[in-house]
Every structure is written in C-alpha cells, then in structure tokens.
Write a protein that holds these residues in place. Structure first.
Motif, PDB file in Angstrom:
ATOM      1  N   VAL A  58     -60.281   9.170  24.117  1.00 33.90           N
ATOM      2  CA  VAL A  58     -61.386   9.835  24.819  1.00 33.90           C
ATOM      3  C   VAL A  58     -62.514  10.150  23.839  1.00 33.90           C
ATOM      4  O   VAL A  58     -63.696   9.996  24.156  1.00 33.90           O
ATOM      5  N   ALA A  59     -62.159  10.583  22.625  1.00 34.25           N
ATOM      6  CA  ALA A  59     -63.176  10.855  21.611  1.00 34.25           C
ATOM      7  C   ALA A  59     -63.975   9.593  21.298  1.00 34.25           C
ATOM      8  O   ALA A  59     -65.217   9.629  21.217  1.00 34.25           O
ATOM      9  N   GLU A  60     -63.287   8.479  21.129  1.00 34.62           N
ATOM     10  CA  GLU A  60     -63.979   7.220  20.843  1.00 34.62           C
ATOM     11  C   GLU A  60     -64.902   6.837  21.998  1.00 34.62           C
ATOM     12  O   GLU A  60     -66.012   6.335  21.781  1.00 34.62           O
ATOM     13  N   TRP A  61     -64.457   7.050  23.229  1.00 34.81           N
ATOM     14  CA  TRP A  61     -65.305   6.758  24.391  1.00 34.81           C
ATOM     15  C   TRP A  61     -66.562   7.614  24.355  1.00 34.81           C
ATOM     16  O   TRP A  61     -67.666   7.140  24.617  1.00 34.81           O
ATOM     17  N   LEU A  62     -66.392   8.880  24.017  1.00 32.28           N
ATOM     18  CA  LEU A  62     -67.532   9.788  23.964  1.00 32.28           C
ATOM     19  C   LEU A  62     -68.514   9.366  22.869  1.00 32.28           C
ATOM     20  O   LEU A  62     -69.733   9.445  23.042  1.00 32.28           O
ATOM     21  N   TRP A  63     -67.992   8.924  21.724  1.00 31.85           N
ATOM     22  CA  TRP A  63     -68.846   8.555  20.593  1.00 31.85           C
ATOM     23  C   TRP A  63     -69.552   7.219  20.795  1.00 31.85           C
ATOM     24  O   TRP A  63     -70.721   7.079  20.438  1.00 31.85           O
TER      25      TRP A  63
END
Length: 425
Positions: free
Chosen positions: A112-117
C-alpha cells in the motif's frame, strides 16, 4: 530576513535554460520536460550547446498559473492544497482513486505504501534498514531516559537515521524513496523489544509486533496489525501531514519532514487519542459496564475517546474495517463487546460513531499491548503517507506553504518599552 523565492526573469524575451526554468517554476528538471510533453511549455534546442531553452514569458505565465491553481478553492480561513494522494468522500476514503479499506484488506502495508508513493504495486515489497542507520538509531534511543514516550524514541531514531545517510539532501524521487524504505524499518526497530526478535527483511508488521507485545502472534493477528498499518497510511491533510508539507515546501530533507510530522503527532487530538481509548476500554472491561465509565469521562469535562470524526457523518471506514477483521479473532471478542457497549451508551443522547482510535484500542487491549502501542502503530504507518506528501510537495513551488499573518496587535508607532522600575527602598 525575508524568505527567499526564485527571482522572476528580467526580460520577457530571454531564453531560459532547463535549470533556470526548473528553478523559476520550483520543480525538478524532469518535471519541466513533463510540462513540455503535456503541451504546457514549448522548448527549443540551444544553438551550439546541449540542452533545450524555454521562452521566459511563457515560463512566467505558467508560474503565475501554478500559483493561482495552488490557491484555488481556498478562503482566508481555510488552506486548500492540491493532492493526488487521498480523497475522502461520502464516508469513504480512497488512495489514488482506489478504495483504501479494500486495498488494505488485500495488500500488505508495504504494498500500500508503494502504491501511495508511485501509483504502482510492488507485490511482496519489503523494506530493509541499512546496518548503519539501525546502529545509529539504537545508540541514540538507548541514551534516552527510561520513561521516554514512543514518539520521543521515534523522533530521536529519525534524526539518528538522517545522520547516517549522506544522500539525505538529494530530493530526487529515487533518493527520497530509498530513504523512506530504510527509515520505516528503522523506526519500527526503535522501540524496546518485548518478545523474540525477527530478522530484518520480514514484513514491518512482524518486526513491529515484537516491540509491542509479549505474546507470540499467529498469522491471523499479524494480518490484523498489517491491515491496521495499511489503513492508517494516510488520511488527507491531518495536522501532522500539513506540518510535513510545510517542511517539504521549505525543501527540508525527508527525515526532517518526517520529524516535523512526529512533532505534531504526539497530541491527544491526534496520534495519542488511541491511548486514551485503550485506557477507557480497560476500565470498561474491569467494571463490566460502559455506563459508569462514560459518565466519569463526561463528569470530568472530557470527550468520550474513540468517538466521532469531523470528516465522517457515520462510522469511520477505518474503524469499520478493523472491527470486521477483529470479529474473526476469538481473543478480540471481549474488547469488541466493550467497544460496542461504549458506542451504544453514548448513542442514547448523541449521534457519535466509533472512529479508528476505538478500533485500534480494541486491538491493542486484546493482545496485552501498552496504551501507547496505538500511537506507535499510527506513527510508523503514517510515515509512509508523510513521505508521499513530501514527494508531492517537492514538485511544487518552494515556500508556497507560507501564509500571511493577519496582525491584530497595537498599531505602530508605539513608544519603546521601559524597563520595570526599581522597588522603592
């Protein structure tokens, strides 16, 4: 001394280099070429040298347009910031247009963090902390007084990790993302160890668990912690996130921007709210009834923790998702029943619904975690969102997050102040 901003072009017919254009617009050189590809700027090859040049008047016009758009929709009493990260609408919230609760249910915190970034998923993503950063953070944290708060340790760990990263002043997306992928596991390792340690390279949820509980987790409980982290990654312009964007607007490096967020997080109206809900849940479980506990809170002039949210008219979607996940864990049923009792007791006279602090408290109470555990989970999770907002802000005009003060004090000129007179002898 006045804040420094890029000076406007002196002559409208002058050709600007890519670097000059980037500085005037307050963006990176690669963003200038993105503007060209979108038809917002036209470029011309420079005669006798490599690179492109840009018409100064056209660049100035785009800079003015960007400034107008950055202020669009704002009023003197409300700051509005354009973002592509999180949308809150109709009692739901979305990460880059995707339902955040569904995303957290199907993907790990790291994914999810990678998606946000980046707007792209990295299946099986893992974050690894450099040995130098871990060693620096642990030395610094170990030097703190014994009863330092979790956020104290996180702030110190962030500063220590920054000192071990010579590339921290490189604000390119690649460098900032590298810092983020090492900082998050460093923060997770900054808390005292409660149960057997886990190897670096394992999911953040598993590494963080050993810092929060003496109990050995099973896969189901670890999945709920992972979901909690993913649900809390971002939530629009919360107070701590705004602090991060202000720091990034001044071009603070990512560790400093995260430190700004951590400084705001430690508030009973923000990150510390779950600790208040945790203590209340324990009291309800001890007394067997929410009625007297709620009455005590109100008699003391306090709001009932874990209820209501200014952005939602019904139940916080993060709370709804966490409660649903906890339903599948038999160990969580007593805490869930206590949380429902609190909501039902207050619902007799107010239209307040559970928020994520109450759901997070139900989780931390279930597994014998300390009251501050929710704040630690919140801080580690939100670091990913802070980095996403910092990345976005680095693409904007520098120092745009600088409001003008509305002076209401005594009008000048005023006489110079006189020192207090000596007492009579």
């Amino acid at each position: 001394m006045r804040d420094q901003e890029p000076a406007p072009a002196q002559r409208a017919d002058r050709r600007l280099s890519t670097q000059e254009t980037a500085e005037l617009l307050g963006v990176k050189p690669e963003t200038v070429y993105a503007y060209v590809s979108r038809g917002l700027l036209t470029s011309r090859r420079a005669h006798g040298r490599r690179g492109s040049t840009f018409d100064a008047a056209e660049v100035e016009a785009l800079a003015r347009r960007n400034r107008r758009e950055s202020m669009a929709g704002s009023s003197p009493d409300e700051l509005s910031v354009r973002t592509r990260i999180t949308l809150i609408d109709a009692d739901r919230y979305f990460f880059r247009g995707v339902d955040a609760a569904e995303l957290a249910a199907r993907h790990s915190y790291e994914e999810v963090a990678e998606w946000l970034w980046t707007g792209a998923l990295r299946p099986g993503a893992r974050f690894v902390a450099p040995k130098e950063a871990l060693a620096a953070a642990r030395r610094a944290v170990n030097g703190l007084p014994e009863h330092s708060s979790p956020v104290d340790r996180l702030r110190v760990a962030a500063v220590a990790a920054a000192t071990s990263d010579p590339m921290r002043y490189d604000l390119s997306a690649q460098s900032v993302l590298g810092a983020a992928r090492s900082l998050i596991p460093t923060l997770a390792a900054a808390q005292p160890l409660q149960s057997p340690t886990y190897a670096d390279g394992e999911p953040i949820a598993r590494r963080l668990w050993g810092r929060l509980s003496y109990q050995e987790p099973d896969e189901a409980s670890l999945r709920v912690l992972d979901m909690a982290l993913a649900l809390l990654v971002d939530h629009d312009l919360a107070a701590s996130t705004l602090a991060v964007r202000v720091a990034a607007s001044a071009r603070a490096h990512p560790y400093a921007a995260v430190s700004a967020g951590l400084g705001v997080l430690e508030s009973p109206l923000h990150g510390a709210a779950s600790g208040l809900a945790h203590r209340m849940l324990l009291e309800v479980l001890d007394r067997g009834n929410a009625g007297p506990v709620v009455a005590d809170e109100l008699r003391a002039g306090r709001r009932v923790p874990g209820l209501g949210h200014r952005l939602y008219t019904s139940e916080d979607p993060r709370a709804r998702a966490l409660f649903a996940a906890l339903e599948d864990l038999p160990a969580a049923h007593p805490a869930l029943a206590a949380a429902r009792d609190i909501v039902a007791t207050t619902a007799r006279h107010t239209d307040l619904h559970a928020n994520v602090d109450l759901a997070l408290a139900a989780f931390t109470v279930t597994y014998g975690m300390p009251p501050e555990a929710g704040e630690t989970i919140f801080a580690v999770a939100r670091t990913a969102g802070w980095i996403a907002h910092a990345l976005e802000e680095y693409e904007e005009r520098p120092l745009r997050m600088r409001p003008t003060g509305h002076y209401v004090g005594a009008r000048p000129p005023q006489p110079l102040p006189e020192p207090p007179g000596r007492p009579e002898e």
